[in-house]
Design a protein around this motif. Structure first.
Motif, PDB file in Angstrom:
ATOM      1  N   ARG A 180       1.015  -1.170   0.301  1.00 10.73           N
ATOM      2  CA  ARG A 180       0.051  -0.382   0.034  1.00 10.73           C
ATOM      3  C   ARG A 180       1.124   1.245   0.449  1.00 10.73           C
ATOM      4  NH1 ARG A 180      -3.064  -0.807   3.930  1.00 10.73           N
ATOM      5  NH2 ARG A 180      -2.185  -0.565   5.317  1.00 10.73           N
ATOM      6  N   ALA A 181       2.151   1.433   0.683  1.00 11.31           N
ATOM      7  CA  ALA A 181       2.671   2.707   0.868  1.00 11.31           C
ATOM      8  C   ALA A 181       3.630   2.687  -0.860  1.00 11.31           C
ATOM      9  CB  ALA A 181       4.180   2.360   1.789  1.00 11.31           C
ATOM     10  N   ASP A 182       3.126   1.546  -1.838  1.00  9.28           N
ATOM     11  CA  ASP A 182       4.338   1.732  -2.970  1.00  9.28           C
ATOM     12  C   ASP A 182       3.251   1.617  -3.856  1.00  9.28           C
ATOM     13  OD1 ASP A 182       5.526   2.381  -5.317  1.00  9.28           O
ATOM     14  OD2 ASP A 182       6.979   0.419  -4.343  1.00  9.28           O
ATOM     15  N   PRO A 183       2.153   2.979  -4.347  1.00  7.14           N
ATOM     16  CA  PRO A 183       1.048   2.162  -5.095  1.00  7.14           C
ATOM     17  C   PRO A 183       1.184   2.190  -6.989  1.00  7.14           C
ATOM     18  CG  PRO A 183       1.556   4.498  -4.941  1.00  7.14           C
ATOM     19  CD  PRO A 183       3.095   3.808  -3.955  1.00  7.14           C
ATOM     20  N   LEU A 184       2.571   2.690  -6.844  1.00 11.01           N
ATOM     21  CA  LEU A 184       3.395   2.054  -8.852  1.00 11.01           C
ATOM     22  C   LEU A 184       3.626   1.031  -8.555  1.00 11.01           C
ATOM     23  CD1 LEU A 184       5.119   5.066  -9.149  1.00 11.01           C
ATOM     24  CD2 LEU A 184       3.024   5.407 -10.135  1.00 11.01           C
ATOM     25  N   ARG A 185       4.389   0.501  -7.755  1.00  8.55           N
ATOM     26  CA  ARG A 185       4.260  -1.425  -7.927  1.00  8.55           C
ATOM     27  C   ARG A 185       3.295  -1.808  -7.245  1.00  8.55           C
ATOM     28  NH1 ARG A 185       8.919  -4.654  -6.789  1.00  8.55           N
ATOM     29  NH2 ARG A 185       8.436  -6.370  -5.104  1.00  8.55           N
ATOM     30  N   GLN A 186       2.313  -1.605  -6.591  1.00 11.96           N
ATOM     31  CA  GLN A 186       1.006  -1.863  -6.401  1.00 11.96           C
ATOM     32  C   GLN A 186       0.184  -2.434  -7.641  1.00 11.96           C
ATOM     33  OE1 GLN A 186      -2.399  -0.382  -4.001  1.00 11.96           O
ATOM     34  NE2 GLN A 186      -1.987  -1.753  -2.640  1.00 11.96           N
ATOM     35  N   THR A 187       0.394  -1.766  -8.449  1.00 10.57           N
ATOM     36  CA  THR A 187      -0.296  -1.151  -9.710  1.00 10.57           C
ATOM     37  C   THR A 187       0.037  -2.402 -11.152  1.00 10.57           C
ATOM     38  OG1 THR A 187      -0.989   1.039  -9.108  1.00 10.57           O
ATOM     39  CG2 THR A 187      -1.300   0.842 -11.746  1.00 10.57           C
ATOM     40  N   GLU A 188       1.519  -2.411 -10.509  1.00  8.17           N
ATOM     41  CA  GLU A 188       2.272  -3.195 -11.861  1.00  8.17           C
ATOM     42  C   GLU A 188       1.824  -4.033 -11.634  1.00  8.17           C
ATOM     43  OE1 GLU A 188       3.815  -2.969 -15.384  1.00  8.17           O
ATOM     44  OE2 GLU A 188       3.239  -1.536 -13.948  1.00  8.17           O
ATOM     45  N   ALA A 189       2.243  -4.667 -10.081  1.00  3.67           N
ATOM     46  CA  ALA A 189       1.821  -5.900  -9.232  1.00  3.67           C
ATOM     47  C   ALA A 189       0.605  -6.655  -9.520  1.00  3.67           C
ATOM     48  CB  ALA A 189       2.331  -6.109  -8.013  1.00  3.67           C
ATOM     49  N   ALA A 190      -0.587  -5.167  -9.913  1.00  3.60           N
ATOM     50  CA  ALA A 190      -1.938  -6.441 -10.438  1.00  3.60           C
ATOM     51  C   ALA A 190      -1.988  -5.822 -11.534  1.00  3.60           C
ATOM     52  CB  ALA A 190      -3.138  -4.735  -9.918  1.00  3.60           C
ATOM     53  N   LEU A 191      -1.452  -5.413 -12.734  1.00  7.04           N
ATOM     54  CA  LEU A 191      -1.330  -4.958 -13.655  1.00  7.04           C
ATOM     55  C   LEU A 191      -0.581  -6.884 -14.854  1.00  7.04           C
ATOM     56  CD1 LEU A 191      -2.654  -3.973 -16.622  1.00  7.04           C
ATOM     57  CD2 LEU A 191      -0.338  -2.996 -16.687  1.00  7.04           C
ATOM     58  N   LYS A 192      -0.032  -6.954 -13.687  1.00  6.20           N
ATOM     59  CA  LYS A 192       0.905  -8.623 -14.411  1.00  6.20           C
ATOM     60  C   LYS A 192       0.128  -9.536 -14.283  1.00  6.20           C
ATOM     61  CE  LYS A 192       5.754  -6.755 -13.958  1.00  6.20           C
ATOM     62  NZ  LYS A 192       6.858  -7.361 -13.204  1.00  6.20           N
ATOM     63  N   ALA A 193      -0.404  -9.582 -12.976  1.00  3.02           N
ATOM     64  CA  ALA A 193      -1.596 -10.979 -12.085  1.00  3.02           C
ATOM     65  C   ALA A 193      -2.483 -10.996 -13.063  1.00  3.02           C
ATOM     66  CB  ALA A 193      -2.391 -10.415 -10.888  1.00  3.02           C
ATOM     67  N   CYS A 194      -3.383  -9.445 -13.850  1.00  2.55           N
ATOM     68  CA  CYS A 194      -4.638  -9.859 -14.434  1.00  2.55           C
ATOM     69  C   CYS A 194      -4.131 -10.349 -15.794  1.00  2.55           C
ATOM     70  CB  CYS A 194      -5.118  -8.252 -15.055  1.00  2.55           C
ATOM     71  SG  CYS A 194      -5.731  -6.960 -13.434  1.00  2.55           S
ATOM     72  N   ARG A 195      -2.904 -10.453 -16.556  1.00  4.70           N
ATOM     73  CA  ARG A 195      -2.267 -10.975 -17.622  1.00  4.70           C
ATOM     74  C   ARG A 195      -2.114 -11.835 -17.686  1.00  4.70           C
ATOM     75  NH1 ARG A 195       1.896  -7.271 -17.543  1.00  4.70           N
ATOM     76  NH2 ARG A 195       0.783  -6.243 -19.859  1.00  4.70           N
ATOM     77  N   LEU A 196      -1.583 -12.257 -16.535  1.00  2.24           N
ATOM     78  CA  LEU A 196      -1.430 -13.849 -15.894  1.00  2.24           C
ATOM     79  C   LEU A 196      -2.324 -14.254 -16.185  1.00  2.24           C
ATOM     80  CD1 LEU A 196       0.869 -15.695 -15.339  1.00  2.24           C
ATOM     81  CD2 LEU A 196       0.441 -15.559 -13.301  1.00  2.24           C
TER      82      LEU A 196
END
Length: 510
Positions: free
Chosen positions: A286-302
């Protein structure tokens, strides 16, 4: 690099390893559960009638909504307090148990009205049997949150596999004994007792700890929005059964329930396992929203590149597969399986973006999306039901999955700074690659020497479709192909290391 930065990188690396390990265990559980569920579905389809499936499907409309009311969102709120979770377990436990008792009373009170509403007197007993499980299930809520917060997904995967096996075995045994629709209801409270006992043994909550009123106010206040969102979502999830229960016979509802259960169970199981892993991981980022968003995007793609081809293959094999297994007994369910299988993966991806909202504590945004979804879904389902009964409802549900969940994901990710093109790629490219590969298998299966034999069609579609998918993916999206190879290559490597280390440990007396 500073010591603080090193610690931060270490935490992120450990989090990534924990999430990957969690996904591995839950993926194995999904595969096992899919196999168990498939065998169970075959057995139950032989032992029970469409009318039995229809009655239990109607009973689940009450049970599902009641359980959404009972959950109240306490688990999501408690998961946000990971660092101080021990101070919040007592109020959370008593809130959950109180809501469980109220849920049971509410279900018992609603049973006669549901029976009258659906013109099914047998619903009273079925709903009563399911109601007993409601307060028992809440006993495992707080221990489950503690296990998820610790990211102990190995235990969760092992228990979930056991629960699925026990549930399916119990259901089959009761069906064989002639219990009819009660075969689905009776095992649920028994397994709720087992789950509560095991989870308390693994992560016992301190329910005797003193707590302050302000904690109750915080949990209830923060949970209210989550509660409303979950309730609306569950009503939408049961909406197609509610509509069909009013306009169609039990047999027609049973055909639809069988088809939806057959189509949705593996997809939602896989997407649900993603959420079990990702929500605590997102919360820690939560303290790193950019990393959080990128992780969500990678998970969606996978998830998209795994679920979409699976669903296309499921749709392609539905006709010859069900005909081989059951002859004409369930052949009327084939169009429903095909239509629903095409729409479901578009809904699954939105589960990850929904968990991203929860991790960011944007509960009100989730509520807004849910509020908008209800009239859209019911409007489409009612129109489809009036125009084409169960077939019309299936088409309406698939069209809803094609449109509204992807739109929600687009809006959520766009708010997080993700471009529209990157979001659309999550849906367009998996659809295109799957259509080309599975469609190629279907075309070859229609050749004169193949199309007259169901088993031959199953083999051709499965072999050709499975073979073409990685080839086409390699040509069109080499980066995704490499990402999937790296991910699953790492999984294979882990299993190899386990197989190598285990014999060594035995040989050394470890």
């Amino acid at each position: 690099m500073t010591a603080r930065a090193e610690r931060s990188d270490g935490r992120q690396g450990g989090l990534g390893k924990a999430a990957t390990s969690g996904f591995l265990w839950l993926l194995v559980q999904s595969v096992a559960a899919r196999g168990i569920g498939f065998v169970s579905q075959l057995a139950l389809a032989w032992l029970l009638t469409p009318a039995d499936f229809g009655v239990i499907g109607l009973a689940y409309t009450v049970f599902g909504i009641a359980n959404a009311l009972v959950s109240f969102g306490v688990d999501d709120v408690l998961l946000q307090r990971q660092k101080a979770i021990m101070f919040w377990t007592a109020p959370a436990f008593w809130i959950c148990l109180s809501l469980g008792v109220l849920g049971m009373v509410g279900m018992l009170a609603a049973a006669p009205f549901a029976a009258r509403w659906y013109h099914s007197p047998e619903l009273v007993g079925l709903i009563a049997a399911l109601a007993v499980a409601t307060p028992i299930k809440t006993l495992a809520t707080v221990p489950s949150v503690k296990i998820r917060a610790d990211m102990n997904f190995r235990f969760l995967a092992a228990y979930n596999t056991f629960e699925i096996f026990a549930l399916q075995l119990g259901t089959i045994l009761l069906a064989w004994l002639g219990c009819g629709a009660y075969s689905f209801a009776i095992p649920i409270p028994a397994l709720a007792v087992i789950k509560a006992a095991l989870f308390w043994w693994k992560a016992p909550p301190r329910i005797g700890r003193l707590f302050r009123k302000v904690q109750l106010h915080y949990i209830l206040g923060s949970s209210t929005t989550v509660f409303a969102t979950r309730t609306i979502i569950e009503i939408v999830n049961q909406g197609d059964y509610i509509v069909l229960g009013l306009i169609a016979s039990h047999s027609v509802v049973g055909l639809y329930f069988f088809a939806f259960r057959f189509s949705a169970q593996p997809v939602r199981m896989l997407a649900g396992n993603f959420i079990n892993v990702l929500l605590p991981a997102f919360a820690q980022l939560r303290a790193d929203p950019l990393r959080q968003t990128e992780a969500a995007l990678k998970a969606c793609r996978l998830l998209a590149y795994m679920v979409v081809p699976f669903c296309f293959m499921q749709a392609a094999l539905a006709g010859p597969g069900l005909h081989v297994l059951f002859g004409e007994r369930w052949i009327k369910a084939v169009p429903y399986v095909q239509i629903l299988s095409m729409g479901l993966p578009f809904d699954a991806v939105s589960w990850i973006t929904g968990s991203l909202l929860s991790a960011r504590r944007e509960f009100r945004a989730g509520l807004v999306f849910a509020l908008i979804s209800a009239p859209i879904f019911f409007g489409m389902a009612i129109a489809g039901g009036l125009l084409g009964s169960a077939f019309g409802v299936a088409v309406a549900v698939a069209l809803y999955y094609f449109t509204y969940p992807p739109l929600c994901s687009l809006l959520i990710l766009h708010r997080c700074g993700v471009g529209v093109g990157r979001v659309l790629e999550l849906y367009v490219m998996p659809f295109l690659v799957s259509a080309l590969s599975i469609g190629g298998g279907c075309l070859i299966s229609l050749l004169p020497l193949v199309r007259t034999y169901d088993l031959a069609r199953i083999v051709v579609i499965g072999v050709v479709g499975t073979g073409l998918y990685p080839v086409i993916l390699y040509v069109l999206r080499r980066d995704v192909f490499d990402q999937l190879c790296d991910r699953f290559g790492g999984i294979v490597g882990k299993f190899r290391r386990v197989r190598i280390v285990a014999p060594q440990a035995v040989a050394s007396g470890g």
